[in-house]
Write an enzyme that holds these catalytic residues in place. Structure first.
Site, PDB file in Angstrom:
ATOM      1  N   GLU A  82      34.797  53.924  60.598  1.00  0.00           N
ATOM      2  CA  GLU A  82      35.006  54.736  59.384  1.00  0.00           C
ATOM      3  C   GLU A  82      36.202  54.223  58.581  1.00  0.00           C
ATOM      4  O   GLU A  82      37.147  54.968  58.323  1.00  0.00           O
ATOM      5  CB  GLU A  82      35.268  56.198  59.768  1.00  0.00           C
ATOM      6  CG  GLU A  82      34.188  56.863  60.591  1.00  0.00           C
ATOM      7  CD  GLU A  82      34.646  58.188  61.205  1.00  0.00           C
ATOM      8  OE1 GLU A  82      35.711  58.711  60.826  1.00  0.00           O
ATOM      9  OE2 GLU A  82      33.942  58.699  62.082  1.00  0.00           O
ATOM     10  N   PRO A  83      36.197  52.963  58.179  1.00  0.00           N
ATOM     11  CA  PRO A  83      37.380  52.456  57.473  1.00  0.00           C
ATOM     12  C   PRO A  83      37.478  52.999  56.053  1.00  0.00           C
ATOM     13  O   PRO A  83      36.469  53.194  55.380  1.00  0.00           O
ATOM     14  CB  PRO A  83      37.139  50.941  57.438  1.00  0.00           C
ATOM     15  CG  PRO A  83      35.650  50.799  57.466  1.00  0.00           C
ATOM     16  CD  PRO A  83      35.134  51.947  58.292  1.00  0.00           C
ATOM     17  N   GLY A  84      38.682  53.265  55.628  1.00  0.00           N
ATOM     18  CA  GLY A  84      38.937  53.650  54.235  1.00  0.00           C
ATOM     19  C   GLY A  84      39.883  52.627  53.621  1.00  0.00           C
ATOM     20  O   GLY A  84      39.490  51.703  52.927  1.00  0.00           O
ATOM     21  N   TYR A 139      43.714  55.852  48.356  1.00  0.00           N
ATOM     22  CA  TYR A 139      44.516  57.070  48.214  1.00  0.00           C
ATOM     23  C   TYR A 139      45.394  57.002  46.964  1.00  0.00           C
ATOM     24  O   TYR A 139      46.539  57.443  46.965  1.00  0.00           O
ATOM     25  CB  TYR A 139      45.342  57.323  49.493  1.00  0.00           C
ATOM     26  CG  TYR A 139      44.467  57.317  50.731  1.00  0.00           C
ATOM     27  CD1 TYR A 139      43.561  58.347  50.961  1.00  0.00           C
ATOM     28  CD2 TYR A 139      44.497  56.255  51.642  1.00  0.00           C
ATOM     29  CE1 TYR A 139      42.717  58.326  52.063  1.00  0.00           C
ATOM     30  CE2 TYR A 139      43.653  56.239  52.751  1.00  0.00           C
ATOM     31  CZ  TYR A 139      42.773  57.276  52.951  1.00  0.00           C
ATOM     32  OH  TYR A 139      41.940  57.260  54.031  1.00  0.00           O
ATOM     33  N   CYS A 141      58.398  66.106  35.760  1.00  0.00           N
ATOM     34  CA  CYS A 141      59.673  66.822  35.875  1.00  0.00           C
ATOM     35  C   CYS A 141      59.945  67.236  37.316  1.00  0.00           C
ATOM     36  O   CYS A 141      59.960  68.429  37.653  1.00  0.00           O
ATOM     37  CB  CYS A 141      59.666  68.030  34.951  1.00  0.00           C
ATOM     38  SG  CYS A 141      59.375  67.517  33.269  1.00  0.00           S
ATOM     39  N   GLU A 142      60.088  66.269  38.165  1.00  0.00           N
ATOM     40  CA  GLU A 142      60.388  66.463  39.589  1.00  0.00           C
ATOM     41  C   GLU A 142      61.219  65.269  40.020  1.00  0.00           C
ATOM     42  O   GLU A 142      60.849  64.125  39.723  1.00  0.00           O
ATOM     43  CB  GLU A 142      59.109  66.426  40.445  1.00  0.00           C
ATOM     44  CG  GLU A 142      58.083  67.477  40.149  1.00  0.00           C
ATOM     45  CD  GLU A 142      58.296  68.760  40.937  1.00  0.00           C
ATOM     46  OE1 GLU A 142      59.127  68.781  41.864  1.00  0.00           O
ATOM     47  OE2 GLU A 142      57.607  69.725  40.610  1.00  0.00           O
ATOM     48  N   GLY A 147      41.496  53.936  60.134  1.00  0.00           N
ATOM     49  CA  GLY A 147      42.904  53.896  60.509  1.00  0.00           C
ATOM     50  C   GLY A 147      43.571  52.543  60.484  1.00  0.00           C
ATOM     51  O   GLY A 147      44.800  52.467  60.565  1.00  0.00           O
ATOM     52  N   ARG A 165      51.636  58.495  46.642  1.00  0.00           N
ATOM     53  CA  ARG A 165      52.046  58.004  47.971  1.00  0.00           C
ATOM     54  C   ARG A 165      53.554  57.782  48.101  1.00  0.00           C
ATOM     55  O   ARG A 165      54.150  58.180  49.100  1.00  0.00           O
ATOM     56  CB  ARG A 165      51.270  56.742  48.352  1.00  0.00           C
ATOM     57  CG  ARG A 165      49.739  56.926  48.316  1.00  0.00           C
ATOM     58  CD  ARG A 165      48.986  55.789  48.985  1.00  0.00           C
ATOM     59  NE  ARG A 165      49.224  55.775  50.406  1.00  0.00           N
ATOM     60  CZ  ARG A 165      50.032  54.955  51.005  1.00  0.00           C
ATOM     61  NH1 ARG A 165      50.683  54.038  50.319  1.00  0.00           N
ATOM     62  NH2 ARG A 165      50.212  55.041  52.309  1.00  0.00           N
TER      63      ARG A 165
HETATM   64  N1  LLP Z   1      37.868  58.998  59.256  1.00  0.00           N
HETATM   65  C1  LLP Z   1      38.457  60.205  59.156  1.00  0.00           C
HETATM   66  C2  LLP Z   1      37.884  61.338  59.868  1.00  0.00           C
HETATM   67  C3  LLP Z   1      39.603  60.354  58.364  1.00  0.00           C
HETATM   68  O1  LLP Z   1      40.199  61.549  58.275  1.00  0.00           O
HETATM   69  C4  LLP Z   1      40.141  59.238  57.675  1.00  0.00           C
HETATM   70  C5  LLP Z   1      41.359  59.362  56.857  1.00  0.00           C
HETATM   71  C6  LLP Z   1      39.472  58.010  57.789  1.00  0.00           C
HETATM   72  C7  LLP Z   1      38.347  57.917  58.607  1.00  0.00           C
HETATM   73  C8  LLP Z   1      39.937  56.757  57.083  1.00  0.00           C
HETATM   74  O2  LLP Z   1      41.180  56.337  57.505  1.00  0.00           O
HETATM   75  P1  LLP Z   1      41.785  54.972  56.936  1.00  0.00           P
HETATM   76  O3  LLP Z   1      40.893  53.836  57.400  1.00  0.00           O
HETATM   77  O4  LLP Z   1      41.801  55.051  55.449  1.00  0.00           O
HETATM   78  O5  LLP Z   1      43.131  54.891  57.514  1.00  0.00           O
HETATM   79  N2  LLP Z   1      46.539  59.948  52.099  1.00  0.00           N
HETATM   80  C9  LLP Z   1      47.069  59.152  53.181  1.00  0.00           C
HETATM   81  C10 LLP Z   1      45.984  58.770  54.176  1.00  0.00           C
HETATM   82  C11 LLP Z   1      45.223  59.944  54.736  1.00  0.00           C
HETATM   83  C12 LLP Z   1      44.081  59.540  55.650  1.00  0.00           C
HETATM   84  C13 LLP Z   1      43.197  60.695  55.939  1.00  0.00           C
HETATM   85  N3  LLP Z   1      42.086  60.401  56.804  1.00  0.00           N
HETATM   86  C14 LLP Z   1      47.760  57.934  52.601  1.00  0.00           C
HETATM   87  O6  LLP Z   1      47.802  57.779  51.378  1.00  0.00           O
HETATM   88  O7  LLP Z   1      48.324  57.116  53.342  1.00  0.00           O
END
Ligand code: LLP
Length: 420
Positions: free
Chosen positions: A281-283, A379, A350-351, A247, A320
């Protein structure tokens, strides 16, 4: 004359008027591989991962990269070699994770709609734990584990009802969101689970949302999880893992999120000397700045209201801006001194919602220019689609002054695979 202009984004700079990512001139990649193309920097990825590791040093921990942000096998392999685990949300992600060589005992499995088959696959693989999202899911996991003669390691995902102050489409820890189990309900469910011989309670988890740029929401969530941990331990429930989700936001425009180190230090201070393995759990904060999308200007046109710039990439490549009104910085690959023009940067689909940027000042774009759409590593490709029969872009990994293709551009053949 040598001009090197450092930019605000890591590993990106103009050298001799040409935008470079690490030591590779991006226009070279556009020529060699075509556009649209996703380009990733190994250095940025590794630096971000190490920032998490350094901040967690000295306490038991596991960084489980949320691979939904970008599941390219090459990136997963780099992270696996650095010791990362993964947060997965589907059987497909489990397959991809195993293909990348990530050991099962470093994989945790979240998601609100795990199918029986996915649960079986994860139990058979021997993953570290399930992050369970409902009472019903808990009983299904117990049944399947019983049938397979296995004991399922589980954490319950708590919904702490915290407003993370982010875009409403990416909050996950409020009562109105489908995720996790109500705080009021979770305690009794833990006691039930702890009595079930088919289950082994090992953890507590929460993930409250994405692109969070202030400290308060994670701080509050962490405090609530720690209070639950203390209560459960006092009642004899064994909790070994505390997973605080992902997050952490990144800078796309003018946001000022905390640095990774400070963010983690904050949470560690709350956890204090509790004897627990901390999972993050960083993404986005690992891969967001590690990727750019290259796209070519196909046409320009104006009316008395707008200047439109039509690109070869759009919502099928980077969705996004279309669905979250997200801002992605855009730079020309070649510095130029054309006057700035107020433009809408549009995709080919086409949107009318197919847009990359609205009301943006760019040095007047011309047909044939290639633009870099920044902060596209998270993402981006993973949310791409084939709408309007657009093949998905290629992906390229940069390491220093070298680069290699890590996913081929899709072909027309790929578009019809499996159809009769
Ligand atoms: N853990 C869980 C259970 C999650 O559902 C997520 C993301 C993460 C960790 C990683 O979160 P992060 O560190 O990336 O914020 N598509 C959207 C973001 C959706 C996030 C979904 N869950 C966007 O492009 O902003």
């Amino acid at each position: 004359m040598t001009t090197i202009e450092a930019l605000r984004w890591p590993a990106l700079e103009y050298r001799w008027g040409e935008l470079h990512f690490e030591d590779v001139r991006l226009s070279q990649l556009a020529e060699a591989c075509g556009t649209p193309a996703y380009i990733y920097s190994r250095r940025v990825l590794c630096d971000n991962y190490r920032a998490y590791e350094q901040a967690l040093e000295g306490r038991p921990h596991l960084v489980c990269y949320a691979m939904k942000a970008n599941g390219n096998l090459a990136l997963l392999r780099i992270l696996a070699e650095l010791g990362a685990g993964l947060d997965i949300v589907s059987g497909g992600e489990l397959y991809r994770a195993r293909r990348a060589g990530v050991p099962a005992d470093r994989i945790i499995f979240s998601g609100v709609s795990k199918t029986d088959r996915e649960i079986e696959e994860a139990l058979t693989a021997g993953i570290l734990m399930f992050n369970v999202e409902s009472a019903q899911e808990l009983s299904v996991i117990a049944d399947i584990a019983g049938r397979l003669g296995k004991v399922a390691r589980i954490a319950l995902r708590v919904n702490p009802d915290i407003d993370p102050g982010t875009h409403p489409k990416i909050t996950t820890g409020m009562k109105t969101n489908k995720f996790g189990i109500d705080v009021a309900e979770v305690h009794d469910l833990y006691l039930d689970a702890a009595r079930d011989p088919r289950l082994s309670v090992v953890g507590i988890q929460a993930h409250i949302g994405s692109q969070i740029t202030s400290r308060r929401p994670h701080h509050d969530a962490c405090e609530r999880l720690c209070a639950l941990l203390d209560k459960l331990r006092a009642e004899g429930v064994v909790i070994r893992y505390l997973s605080l989700g992902g997050g952490l936001g990144i800078t796309y425009h003018d946001e000022q999120p905390p640095e990774i180190g400070a963010f983690v230090a904050d949470l560690c201070a709350i956890v204090g000397d509790r004897d627990v393995t901390l999972i993050m759990e960083p993404g986005r904060s690992l891969v967001g700045h590690a990727g750019v999308l290259l796209s070519r200007v196909l046409y320009t046109k104006s009316n008395d209201c707008k200047n439109f710039v039509m690109m070869d990439a759009g919502m099928t490549d980077l969705i996004r801006p279309s669905i979250y009104d997200a801002y992605h910085p855009i730079l020309p690959l070649r510095e130029n001194n054309r006057p700035p023009q107020l433009v809408d940067v549009e995709g080919p689909i086409c949107e009318s919602t197919d847009v990359l940027a609205r009301n943006r000042h760019l040095p007047q774009p011309r047909r044939g220019d290639v633009l870099a759409i920044l902060c596209a590593g998270a993402y981006g490709f993973c949310m791409a689609s084939n709408y309007n029969d657009h093949p998905r872009p290629c992906e390229i990994l940069i390491e220093g002054d070298r680069w290699r293709l890590v996913r081929a551009r899709e072909t027309y053949e790929d578009l019809v695979r499996g159809e009769e």
